[in-house]
Write a protein that holds these residues in place. Structure first.
Motif, PDB file in Angstrom:
ATOM      1  N   PHE B 313       0.835  -1.200   0.000  1.00 57.38           N
ATOM      2  CA  PHE B 313       0.000   0.000   0.000  1.00 57.38           C
ATOM      3  C   PHE B 313       0.876   1.259   0.000  1.00 57.38           C
ATOM      4  N   GLY B 314       1.493   1.509  -1.116  1.00 62.44           N
ATOM      5  CA  GLY B 314       2.265   2.740  -1.269  1.00 62.44           C
ATOM      6  C   GLY B 314       3.503   2.790  -0.393  1.00 62.44           C
ATOM      7  N   ARG B 315       4.133   1.639  -0.183  1.00 68.12           N
ATOM      8  CA  ARG B 315       5.385   1.580   0.597  1.00 68.12           C
ATOM      9  C   ARG B 315       5.258   2.288   1.941  1.00 68.12           C
ATOM     10  N   SER B 316       4.129   2.059   2.608  1.00 66.63           N
ATOM     11  CA  SER B 316       3.942   2.750   3.876  1.00 66.63           C
ATOM     12  C   SER B 316       4.635   2.027   5.026  1.00 66.63           C
ATOM     13  N   TYR B 317       5.307   0.909   4.735  1.00 64.65           N
ATOM     14  CA  TYR B 317       6.114   0.266   5.780  1.00 64.65           C
ATOM     15  C   TYR B 317       7.429  -0.206   5.174  1.00 64.65           C
ATOM     16  N   GLY B 318       8.494  -0.107   5.946  1.00 67.35           N
ATOM     17  CA  GLY B 318       9.767  -0.732   5.626  1.00 67.35           C
ATOM     18  C   GLY B 318      10.465  -0.138   4.409  1.00 67.35           C
ATOM     19  N   ASN B 319      11.580  -0.742   4.049  1.00 68.56           N
ATOM     20  CA  ASN B 319      12.315  -0.311   2.870  1.00 68.56           C
ATOM     21  C   ASN B 319      12.038  -1.283   1.741  1.00 68.56           C
ATOM     22  N   PHE B 320      11.477  -0.748   0.680  1.00 71.77           N
ATOM     23  CA  PHE B 320      11.166  -1.572  -0.472  1.00 71.77           C
ATOM     24  C   PHE B 320      12.458  -2.032  -1.126  1.00 71.77           C
ATOM     25  N   ILE B 321      12.559  -3.324  -1.406  1.00 68.07           N
ATOM     26  CA  ILE B 321      13.764  -3.838  -2.043  1.00 68.07           C
ATOM     27  C   ILE B 321      13.485  -4.212  -3.486  1.00 68.07           C
ATOM     28  N   SER B 322      12.563  -5.151  -3.684  1.00 63.24           N
ATOM     29  CA  SER B 322      12.262  -5.527  -5.059  1.00 63.24           C
ATOM     30  C   SER B 322      10.888  -6.155  -5.112  1.00 63.24           C
ATOM     31  N   GLY B 323      10.379  -6.277  -6.316  1.00 61.53           N
ATOM     32  CA  GLY B 323       9.071  -6.876  -6.510  1.00 61.53           C
ATOM     33  C   GLY B 323       8.254  -6.047  -7.468  1.00 61.53           C
ATOM     34  N   GLN B 324       7.186  -6.663  -7.962  1.00 56.58           N
ATOM     35  CA  GLN B 324       6.339  -5.970  -8.931  1.00 56.58           C
ATOM     36  C   GLN B 324       4.889  -6.078  -8.509  1.00 56.58           C
ATOM     37  N   ILE B 325       4.107  -5.087  -8.916  1.00 50.70           N
ATOM     38  CA  ILE B 325       2.668  -5.148  -8.697  1.00 50.70           C
ATOM     39  C   ILE B 325       1.991  -5.014 -10.053  1.00 50.70           C
TER      40      ILE B 325
END
Lengths: 447, 516
Positions: B313-325
């Motif tokens: 949900f909009g990178r509202s937690y943690g550090n995004f590393i990789s992945g696709q939506i």
């Protein structure tokens, strides 16, 4: 509210209707109480100064003397709703004041350009402070404490700790009045027109509000409430109009009062009716929830700090115009007056609560108090003590009322009557709820 | 066995909170020198029982007897239970990050000489204690500079400094990696050899099987059984059966699912812990959602459910590393919450009060807060539209309030949750992620919320539902993903799922992901 329909209930309903007269909704109950305090203080001084308080000369003086503090209160309430504080407003006002004075005096800027330049300097300073608060995350208390020192020093460095005079054209914004036009009526015609226009607007606005409420089918107060409200307000407006219009030759409603009025209307609208205004309240009320609702809280914080500096710049220029010169001691202690006005006007230290109109009323309380005590010849030392006590008591009564579960001074007034009523305080509480005792570890009731 | 081998006995403990009976006639006994495990689902009463034992819930607030070392005890607070030798180590560590190891160990219990703190003695004793728990760090190190695993050891050292006889550990390994967990378990076993008994609450059944001597299983606030690990031949399946052995009742409205195409997919999603860069909280997770489908996400607390949801949900937690939506076949990038809302996502937080609502706001303003643009002309919010639309939601969701002008703070938990649901329905989402949507809500309101969720699915929206209550997932969803330690471990159509299999996937890393 399934209040028992006894005498107590009716009394309470009467108070609620009364509250509607002054637009007392859920969020601004304290405004209502403070408005009554303001009226009481005016009445008290009117009596003790033998009518000097509500004389033309004094009223005109009051407006031009306190308009810049009230302008600061407008910006300060938004800062405080957002959960911050701004200690630098007095220093910024002084800094912009000296820069603008020098721009006209040494660089020969025409005064309209100088005003634009002053606003621009306010924007730059605001962006600077907003950057530290919003994007670096330094608490506003620290950033603006630093700003207080930086811009006070800046004022004295740029002005060489001297007083710099400003040209006559510029002084209009601080010391000017609505001009005389038209036939000689013995009153200032423009002021009369302005007062009439406001009186008519009050009627039209109320009429429109009723129509909207009826069309939405929402709960609205009975018609007599609206009539009483309009009559009361218009009486006050027209009475004030006559006073302002009937002042000494060459004086009338001050230009700085017009600027203040426009700003109050604009910012009331912004805080109440725009998306940005909603976001200010949302960030102050619960920043995390606001962010998870898509609010860009950093941008909101940045804009609020920037806005405060722009208004400080404006206040500084008006003050310089009024005193015809910019000096090194300008604006000392203004931040505290503005902050006091906001808190007396119902804002919460924790953020999320406060209104522009409330802060203006709070500021007027302080202004009338200051003015009345001066008229009585009370020394500045004692005035400070009294102002301090008023601030403490106003907020103290409110906090105490809240802890008693009564949200307002009206709650306080109706307290004993309600205690006599046999009705249960809150019927909804009887329904058992399965609120978990520990939020982090909910207990699942057995089905 | 003679009675003096029982160090602790709790008899017929009953503890009620307003409206909830958290513990009902719970009894258990701990043998001296044993490691005694307590197992149960979330909300079974484990933590409440330990809070009763340690004096968090003081004597008098519960009924029943506690016999410790042969004596009736009545603890009035944590201090008195610690004085008797019972020390509890909570899941959320109670250490102060800015203080050193030594200062933390002796906090509230500082050795003094002539009224001043005797740091020499403190440091000498701290070194001894650290040696006992196998921690070689300098005792002057600040807590914030050591990892979670070492912090756990400091907690135990702190307990040892109080001459502990019975150590209570609440999910001690929940935040630890494999190696740290193993070290901790070895340490607990070592303490047992020195005569210190332990009570351990854990969701990790393999660990319990490994170290526990006996196990008490709680369910719905009652003791179900006490197992002796050696004598009864206990294994994980046996424990799970005891934990979930509850029949499903018809607590759910009827529904005929109309499931369409896959329209939303999160692929190979990896997220880092926001503070501890070495911890991956979501590992290579893939989930798909179809239109009209209610997808469950089952996992124990700390498994990474919320972290997965919020990072999507909009990178509202943690550090995004990789992945696709992917949505409707196209890849989308959700860099912040407003982009997520823009793309039709909604996230209902598990923490309604801290993250879901601005409690000082009124109902109508709360309902429109996630999509003000919908009722605005340019920047100006339309008050009549706000009133009209929020009123419509009040009626359709049956929010019990005299008017939408009321403050949300005054509403009950169930009605607050309806306001949150209304807020996100107002944002016209295609995919709703509901994180524990029925937490802390009474049974009646739960039923209504289930109805709302089903109605959303019937409109063709996709719903991802996170829940700690397996019965809820089994009753409501069409398909269930299980997540364990940040990784999706299984995906089972709900009609083929049973609680025991799910619990197994939620407690062990089984690599068999079928993304049907």
């Amino acid at each position: 509210m399934s209040e028992s329909t006894g005498r107590a209930g009716r009394v309470r309903a009467g108070f609620t209707d009364l509250k509607h007269i002054f637009g007392g909704g859920q969020s601004d109950v304290r405004q209502f109480g403070i408005l009554f305090s303001l009226i009481a203080i005016i009445a008290l001084f009117q009596w003790s100064t033998n009518g000097l308080t509500l004389s033309s000369g004094n009223l005109i003086n009051l407006v031009s003397q306190y308009s810049y503090i009230l302008i600061l209160a407008i910006g300060m309430v938004m800062v405080i709703i957002c959960g911050h504080i701004d200690l630098s407003v007095g220093s910024i006002a002084a800094f912009v004041g000296i820069v603008v004075a020098i721009s006209m005096n040494s660089w020969h800027f025409p005064w309209p350009l100088a005003i634009l330049f002053g606003v621009f300097v306010g924007v730059v300073i605001g962006a600077w402070q907003g950057f530290w608060v919003a994007y670096i995350g330094v608490p506003a208390f620290i950033v603006t404490l630093a700003g207080m020192l930086i811009f006070r020093g800046g004022n004295q460095v740029i002005g060489n700790a001297n007083t710099v005079p400003v040209p006559p054209g510029f002084t209009t914004i601080g010391a000017g009045y609505l001009p005389e036009i038209g036939p000689n009526t013995g009153y200032n015609n423009l002021t009369l027109l302005l007062g009439l226009a406001i009186a008519v607007t009050v009627v039209l606005k109320e009429w429109r509000a009723i129509r909207v409420q009826v069309s939405m089918g929402s709960a609205h107060a009975p018609l007599w409430v609206s009539i009483v409200k309009v009559v009361l307000l218009d009486t006050v407006v027209l009475f004030a109009t006559m006073l302002f219009a009937g002042g000494r030759e060459g004086t009338s409603f001050p230009i700085s009062g017009i600027i203040l009025g426009v700003l109050v209307l604009a910012y009331s609208f912004i805080t109440r009716n725009t998306i940005f205004g909603r976001h200010v309240y949302a960030v102050g009320g619960n920043r995390l929830a606001a962010e998870l609702s898509g609010v860009k809280s950093r941008r909101v914080n940045f804009m609020v700090m920037l806005n405060m500096s722009v208004l400080s710049a404006l206040a500084g220029m008006i003050f310089v115009a009024r005193s015809v010169a910019s000096g090194p001691q300008d604006g000392i202690g203004w931040e505290l007056d503005a902050i006091a006005a906001v808190f007396i006007g119902g804002a919460a230290v924790s953020g999320g609560i406060g209104t522009v109109t409330g802060s203006i009323i709070g500021g007027l309380v302080m202004a009338v108090l200051n003015n009345g005590l001066q008229l009585e010849g009370v020394g500045a030392d004692k005035v400070q003590i009294i102002k301090g006590m008023v601030l403490l008591i106003a907020v103290g009564v409110d906090v105490w009322n809240k802890s008693q579960g009564r949200p307002s001074i009206i709650g306080f007034l109706t307290r004993n009557r309600n205690a006599a009523a046999p009705a249960p305080a809150e019927p909804t509480r009887k329904v058992p709820r399965n609120d978990p005792p520990h939020p982090s570890r909910p207990l699942v009731p057995a089905p | 066995m003679p009675a003096n081998h029982t160090i602790l006995e709790m008899r017929s403990i009953t503890k009620e909170f307003p409206g909830v009976k958290a513990l009902s006639d719970v009894s258990m006994a701990v043998q001296a020198g044993h490691i005694h495990a307590i197992c149960g689902e979330n909300g079974a009463g484990k933590s409440t029982l330990m809070n009763v034992l340690s004096g968090v819930h003081p004597a008098g607030s519960y009924t029943g007897d506690i016999i410790f070392q042969g004596e009736h005890v009545q603890f009035k607070d944590i201090g008195s239970s610690e004085a008797a030798g019972i020390v509890i180590i909570h899941q959320e560590l109670a250490l102060i990050p800015e203080l050193s190891i030594t200062e933390n160990i002796f906090l509230g219990n500082e050795p003094t000489k002539h009224g001043a703190i005797d740091w020499v003695t403190a440091k000498r004793r701290a070194l001894e204690l650290l040696a006992r728990v196998g921690l070689e760090d300098n005792p002057d190190t600040q807590i914030k500079h050591i990892g979670v695993g070492k912090q756990q050891l400091v907690e135990i050292a702190k307990a040892l400094s109080k001459s502990v006889k019975l150590l209570i550990l609440d999910e001690p390994t929940a935040a630890l990696n494999e190696a740290d967990s193993q070290h901790l378990l070895d340490l607990i076993r070592g303490l047992k050899g020195k005569g210190i008994s332990s009570i351990m609450i854990s969701h990790k059944l393999n660990e319990i099987e490994q170290v526990a001597d006996s196990i008490t299983i709680l369910r719905d606030g009652r003791t179900i059984e006490t197992l002796n690990v050696k004598a009864d031949g206990v294994n994980e399946d046996r424990i799970i059966r005891g934990m979930v052995g509850r029949s499903l009742e018809s607590r759910f409205p009827d529904r005929t699912p109309h499931i369409g195409e896959v329209f939303f997919e999160v692929r190979n999603w990896n997220v880092q812990h926001p503070q501890a860069a070495e911890r991956m909280v979501v590992k290579n997770s893939t989930i798909t959602v179809r239109r009209g489908e209610i997808v469950g996400l089952a996992g124990l607390m700390g498994a990474g459910r919320t972290e997965l949801a919020m990072s999507v949900f909009g990178r509202s937690y943690g550090n995004f590393i990789s992945g696709q939506i992917f949505k409707d076949g196209e890849e989308i990038h959700l860099r912040n919450v407003s982009e997520a809302i823009e793309h039709g996502l909604a996230y209902v937080s598990e923490d309604r009060k801290a993250l879901g609502l601005n409690l000082i706001d009124d109902i109508k303003r709360s309902i429109v807060s996630a999509k003000l643009s919908k009722i605005s002309n340019g920047q100006v919010v339309s008050a009549p539209m706000e009133y009209e639309l929020s009123e419509a939601y009040r009626k359709s969701l049956r929010i019990k309030t005299p008017s939408v002008d009321y403050g949300v703070r005054k509403l009950s938990g169930g009605n607050q949750q309806k306001v949150v649901l209304a807020k996100w329905m107002f944002s016209d989402p295609d995919l709703l992620i509901l994180d524990e949507p029925t937490r802390g809500i009474d049974v009646g309101a739960k039923y209504e919320i289930y109805g709302i969720i089903q109605a959303l699915a019937a409109q063709g929206k996709g719903v991802v539902m996170i829940s700690s209550e397996l019965p809820e997932l089994l009753g409501l969803t069409d398909r269930i993903y299980t997540i364990f330690e940040g990784a999706i471990t299984d995906c089972i159509p709900t009609d083929q799922a049973d609680p025991e299999a799910l619990m197994k996937s939620m407690t062990s890393a089984k690599k068999k992901v079928q993304s049907t």
